[in-house]
Design a protein around this motif. Structure first.
Motif, PDB file in Angstrom:
ATOM      1  N   TYR A  79       0.774  -1.238   0.000  1.00 49.25           N
ATOM      2  CA  TYR A  79       0.000   0.000   0.000  1.00 49.25           C
ATOM      3  C   TYR A  79       0.809   1.294   0.000  1.00 49.25           C
ATOM      4  CZ  TYR A  79      -3.825   3.180   0.464  1.00 49.25           C
ATOM      5  OH  TYR A  79      -4.715   4.183   0.207  1.00 49.25           O
ATOM      6  N   ILE A  82       1.184   2.250  -3.472  1.00 48.35           N
ATOM      7  CA  ILE A  82      -0.125   2.522  -4.067  1.00 48.35           C
ATOM      8  C   ILE A  82      -0.586   3.922  -3.692  1.00 48.35           C
ATOM      9  CG2 ILE A  82      -2.574   1.891  -3.984  1.00 48.35           C
ATOM     10  CD1 ILE A  82      -1.692  -1.022  -3.704  1.00 48.35           C
ATOM     11  N   GLY A  86      -1.176   6.992  -6.155  1.00 49.84           N
ATOM     12  CA  GLY A  86      -2.466   7.669  -6.190  1.00 49.84           C
ATOM     13  C   GLY A  86      -2.320   9.180  -6.153  1.00 49.84           C
ATOM     14  N   ASP A 111      -8.009   4.967  -7.123  1.00 46.22           N
ATOM     15  CA  ASP A 111      -6.614   4.540  -7.012  1.00 46.22           C
ATOM     16  C   ASP A 111      -6.227   4.255  -5.566  1.00 46.22           C
ATOM     17  OD1 ASP A 111      -6.604   5.011  -9.689  1.00 46.22           O
ATOM     18  OD2 ASP A 111      -4.789   6.220  -9.705  1.00 46.22           O
ATOM     19  N   LEU A 114      -8.143   1.110  -4.523  1.00 51.53           N
ATOM     20  CA  LEU A 114      -7.874   0.017  -5.451  1.00 51.53           C
ATOM     21  C   LEU A 114      -9.160  -0.684  -5.916  1.00 51.53           C
ATOM     22  CD1 LEU A 114      -5.037  -0.651  -6.454  1.00 51.53           C
ATOM     23  CD2 LEU A 114      -5.085  -2.697  -5.039  1.00 51.53           C
ATOM     24  N   PHE A 126      -8.846   1.637 -14.308  1.00 50.30           N
ATOM     25  CA  PHE A 126      -8.140   2.642 -13.508  1.00 50.30           C
ATOM     26  C   PHE A 126      -7.555   3.701 -14.448  1.00 50.30           C
ATOM     27  CE2 PHE A 126      -8.215  -1.078 -10.809  1.00 50.30           C
ATOM     28  CZ  PHE A 126      -8.443  -0.562  -9.534  1.00 50.30           C
ATOM     29  N   ASN A 129      -4.367   5.860 -13.332  1.00 46.99           N
ATOM     30  CA  ASN A 129      -3.077   5.164 -13.334  1.00 46.99           C
ATOM     31  C   ASN A 129      -3.339   3.731 -13.776  1.00 46.99           C
ATOM     32  OD1 ASN A 129      -0.510   4.194 -12.941  1.00 46.99           O
ATOM     33  ND2 ASN A 129      -0.323   4.874 -10.822  1.00 46.99           N
ATOM     34  N   LEU A 132      -2.531   0.063 -12.272  1.00 50.85           N
ATOM     35  CA  LEU A 132      -3.111  -0.409 -11.013  1.00 50.85           C
ATOM     36  C   LEU A 132      -4.136  -1.519 -11.218  1.00 50.85           C
ATOM     37  CD1 LEU A 132      -3.528   2.849  -8.880  1.00 50.85           C
ATOM     38  CD2 LEU A 132      -1.691   1.170  -8.833  1.00 50.85           C
ATOM     39  N   LEU A 135      -2.825  -4.703  -9.916  1.00 51.56           N
ATOM     40  CA  LEU A 135      -2.750  -4.795  -8.458  1.00 51.56           C
ATOM     41  C   LEU A 135      -4.112  -5.141  -7.868  1.00 51.56           C
ATOM     42  CD1 LEU A 135      -0.359  -1.858  -7.553  1.00 51.56           C
ATOM     43  CD2 LEU A 135       0.115  -4.300  -7.541  1.00 51.56           C
ATOM     44  N   VAL A 283       4.381   1.127 -10.754  1.00 51.66           N
ATOM     45  CA  VAL A 283       3.198   1.874 -10.294  1.00 51.66           C
ATOM     46  C   VAL A 283       3.294   3.371 -10.523  1.00 51.66           C
ATOM     47  CG1 VAL A 283       2.536   0.148  -8.586  1.00 51.66           C
ATOM     48  CG2 VAL A 283       4.031   2.032  -7.901  1.00 51.66           C
TER      49      VAL A 283
END
Length: 338
Positions: A79, A82, A86, A111, A114, A126, A129, A132, A135, A283
């Motif tokens: 995370y 992530i 984001g 984002d 998730l 997404f 991005n 993602l 993920l 990412v």
């Protein structure tokens, strides 16, 4: 078995991440694409993730690890980057958004939590991005894996049936979509097709470790599996059958060879660096490419500078954000190093 035995696999994951960035930069900036099959890197990611998770957690889950502990470990590992992606995605995506502010807020929020909320507006899963999407499927696979790892059955027949069924479905999907590149990414139907895509590769990785298949591969020099993977990803467009051949047959072999590969003294640091950068590069590269494109437009120079900037930012985030934050979270949650 030493963790260092998988350093080559980490390096191969880094090579795969760079091919994804190369493909996205080529499409976005109009520069030659070296990795025509860079999208297959995601299938290799899934397979490698299943293998590594089984190595790290199989015995612990069978020994009684709770789902809460497993989820916290995965949260700490995944995370922080992530969250950073984001923030970066929102900064680079929001300017010039032609729609409603509420829609933009939902897309940016997606984002951080998730969730594929882009489908609500007939966009990519997404759009802020795009990488993602994998993920999301990775987290789904993690949850299913935890449940399956608690089951006592270890029957080879069931494993073969599982791989045969999911592999057949994946082949049908590849034929339907003409290639695997957009599977899981665009439209509701493509999104649903992403579940069989991750099911085969992730499951193959888990089962390869569970039944010790990887131990049957010979010890080859590290540049052999890494070189073959690179060649496969830079091959010119071949058709859906090539995607199926790589994912169903070749990638499992490369995973096995990579797990047993003998490290070259001169390449050890390279594998370490590639492995460390693989997740951050994956990412953050899309928002960086978008930001540079909006500021400087298309062109070869802009594309190469954007990729360089993405790698530099990925390294900075890894060194001065991701690693310290993960260490702090692990300590606060009283977890072993994630």
């Amino acid at each position: 078995m030493s963790v260092h035995r998988f350093r080559v696999l980490d390096g191969m994951r880094g090579i795969a991440a760079f091919t994804v960035m190369d493909r996205h930069a080529g499409v976005g900036f109009g520069i030659p694409v070296c990795a025509e099959h860079g999208y297959l890197a995601v299938d290799f990611f899934f397979m490698l993730s299943g293998f590594v998770l089984a190595y790290a957690y199989e015995r612990q889950i069978a020994g009684g690890m709770s789902f809460g502990t497993f989820a916290r470990l995965r949260f700490v590992r995944l995370y922080p980057m992530i969250f950073a992606a984001g923030v970066l995605g929102a900064v680079c995506f929001s300017p010039g958004w032609p729609g409603k502010t509420a829609e933009l807020a939902v897309l940016n929020t997606a984002d951080f939590v998730l969730l594929p909320l882009g489908l609500l507006f007939h966009l990519a899963t997404f759009p802020v991005n795009i990488p993602l999407w994998s993920l999301f499927f990775e987290c789904c696979a993690n949850g299913v894996y935890f449940s399956a790892a608690r089951l006592p059955e270890r029957e080879v027949t069931k494993a073969v049936v599982y791989l045969a069924a999911t592999g057949l479905i994946l082949a049908v999907i590849a034929h339907w979509a003409t290639q695997l590149g957009a599977v899981g990414v665009n439209s509701g139907v493509a999104f649903l097709a992403g579940f069989p895509r991750v099911a085969f590769s992730f499951g193959a990785g888990v089962l390869m470790f569970r039944f010790s298949v990887h131990r049957r591969f010979p010890a080859v020099p590290d540049y052999v599996p890494a070189g073959v993977l690179t060649l496969l990803l830079v091959m010119p467009a071949c058709g859906w059958w090539y995607d199926v051949l790589c994912v169903l047959l070749v990638f499992p072999v490369l995973l096995g060879l990579g797990s047993q590969a003998v490290e070259s003294h001169g390449l050890s640091r390279f594998w370490l660096l590639c492995g460390a950068l693989s997740y951050p590069v994956y990412v953050v590269h899309e928002p960086v490419l978008r930001g540079v494109f909006r500021l400087a437009g298309a062109g070869s120079a802009q594309g190469y500078w954007a990729m360089t900037l993405a790698v530099a930012l990925a390294y900075a985030l890894l060194r001065w954000y991701d690693e310290p934050v993960r260490a702090a979270l692990a300590a606060r949650l009283q977890l072993a190093k994630a």
